[in-house]
Write a protein that holds these residues in place. Structure first.
Motif, mmCIF file in Angstrom:
data_model
loop_
_atom_site.group_PDB
_atom_site.id
_atom_site.type_symbol
_atom_site.label_atom_id
_atom_site.label_comp_id
_atom_site.label_asym_id
_atom_site.label_seq_id
_atom_site.Cartn_x
_atom_site.Cartn_y
_atom_site.Cartn_z
ATOM 1 N N MET A 267 -55.337 21.948 -3.061
ATOM 2 C CA MET A 267 -54.809 20.639 -2.674
ATOM 3 C C MET A 267 -53.936 19.955 -3.734
ATOM 4 N N VAL B 26 -55.103 15.289 3.708
ATOM 5 C CA VAL B 26 -56.553 15.421 3.801
ATOM 6 C C VAL B 26 -57.155 14.249 4.572
ATOM 7 N N ALA B 27 -56.698 13.040 4.283
ATOM 8 C CA ALA B 27 -57.236 11.857 4.980
ATOM 9 C C ALA B 27 -57.001 11.954 6.481
ATOM 10 N N GLN C 200 -65.011 16.547 1.676
ATOM 11 C CA GLN C 200 -64.932 15.639 2.819
ATOM 12 C C GLN C 200 -64.497 16.360 4.090
ATOM 13 N N ASP D 102 -48.037 15.444 -0.885
ATOM 14 C CA ASP D 102 -48.710 14.327 -0.222
ATOM 15 C C ASP D 102 -50.122 14.706 0.235
ATOM 16 N N ALA D 103 -50.824 15.459 -0.620
ATOM 17 C CA ALA D 103 -52.138 16.012 -0.270
ATOM 18 C C ALA D 103 -53.152 14.962 0.155
ATOM 19 N N SER D 104 -53.188 13.814 -0.504
ATOM 20 C CA SER D 104 -54.218 12.828 -0.157
ATOM 21 C C SER D 104 -54.042 12.333 1.270
ATOM 22 N N ALA D 105 -52.809 12.128 1.709
ATOM 23 C CA ALA D 105 -52.559 11.693 3.091
ATOM 24 C C ALA D 105 -52.884 12.816 4.079
ATOM 25 N N ALA E 106 -62.216 21.160 0.468
ATOM 26 C CA ALA E 106 -62.538 19.840 -0.070
ATOM 27 C C ALA E 106 -63.803 19.350 0.634
ATOM 28 N N TYR F 119 -58.241 23.708 3.572
ATOM 29 C CA TYR F 119 -58.067 22.482 2.785
ATOM 30 C C TYR F 119 -58.853 22.638 1.485
#
Length: 185
Positions: free
Chosen positions: A23, A33-34, A66, A28-31, A64, A18
């Motif tokens: 990324m 990763v979340a 997070q 739809d990278a934010s979804a 990333a 990740y």
């Protein structure tokens, strides 16, 4: 054929590549990763080891933040299949009785796919989290899921994994994991 369920006592979570520089190109990278973060948070609550991998971090940079912060160990690799760079040994170091692996990552059709196939060849039972995995193109993601299913991996969503890890609403950490699930809605 009897379908296996995920057993938290013999399971680990592997989050593949990740990397922050990769990324922005992922659909739809934010979804993606979340969802990976939510999986890792729940794994930590349930004391399930979380391992990460990074493909050529000298060139692509680290995962990333997070994601990296939730990994107990990150395997640096040059092979697309992390097993060739010590992932199986790292899993056994994290949990001696680890015969089940939940895997998610990027790109789904390259490093995540080859790592999951490597885990299957190593004799692991593998569950691939479809909604926590990403590729640049949705068609590549879909092809990876089909190929992994045909190879013997079980394709799941993050909620399927979380509830199988819990097994029972009387689990002592049920409410904590349920809060992670609800936070996404």
């Amino acid at each position: 054929m009897m379908m296996k369920t995920i057993n938290a006592a013999t399971c680990a979570l592997v989050l593949v590549d990740y990397q922050a520089r990769l990324m922005p190109a992922i659909h739809d990278a934010s979804a993606v990763v979340a969802t990976a973060v939510r999986l890792a948070q729940a794994a930590r609550v349930l004391e399930i080891p979380v391992l990460g991998t990074e493909q050529n971090p000298a060139g692509l940079g680290p995962n990333a933040q997070q994601v990296k912060a939730l990994c107990g160990r990150t395997v640096s690799k040059t092979h697309f299949n992390a097993c060739a760079d010590g992932l199986v040994e790292a899993l056994h170091g994290a949990k001696a009785s680890c015969d089940q692996v939940v895997v998610a990552g990027c790109e789904a059709h390259v490093c995540m796919l080859q790592t999951a196939l490597g885990l299957l060849r190593a004799g692991k039972q593998v569950w691939v989290v479809e909604n926590a995995s990403g590729s640049r193109r949705p068609s590549d993601h879909a092809a990876a899921m089909r190929r992994l299913a045909a190879a013997g991996a079980t394709i799941v969503t993050h909620e399927m994994v979380l509830f199988e890890w819990l097994d029972d609403c009387k689990h002592p950490r049920f409410k904590e994991v349920l809060e992670l699930i609800k936070a996404a809605d």
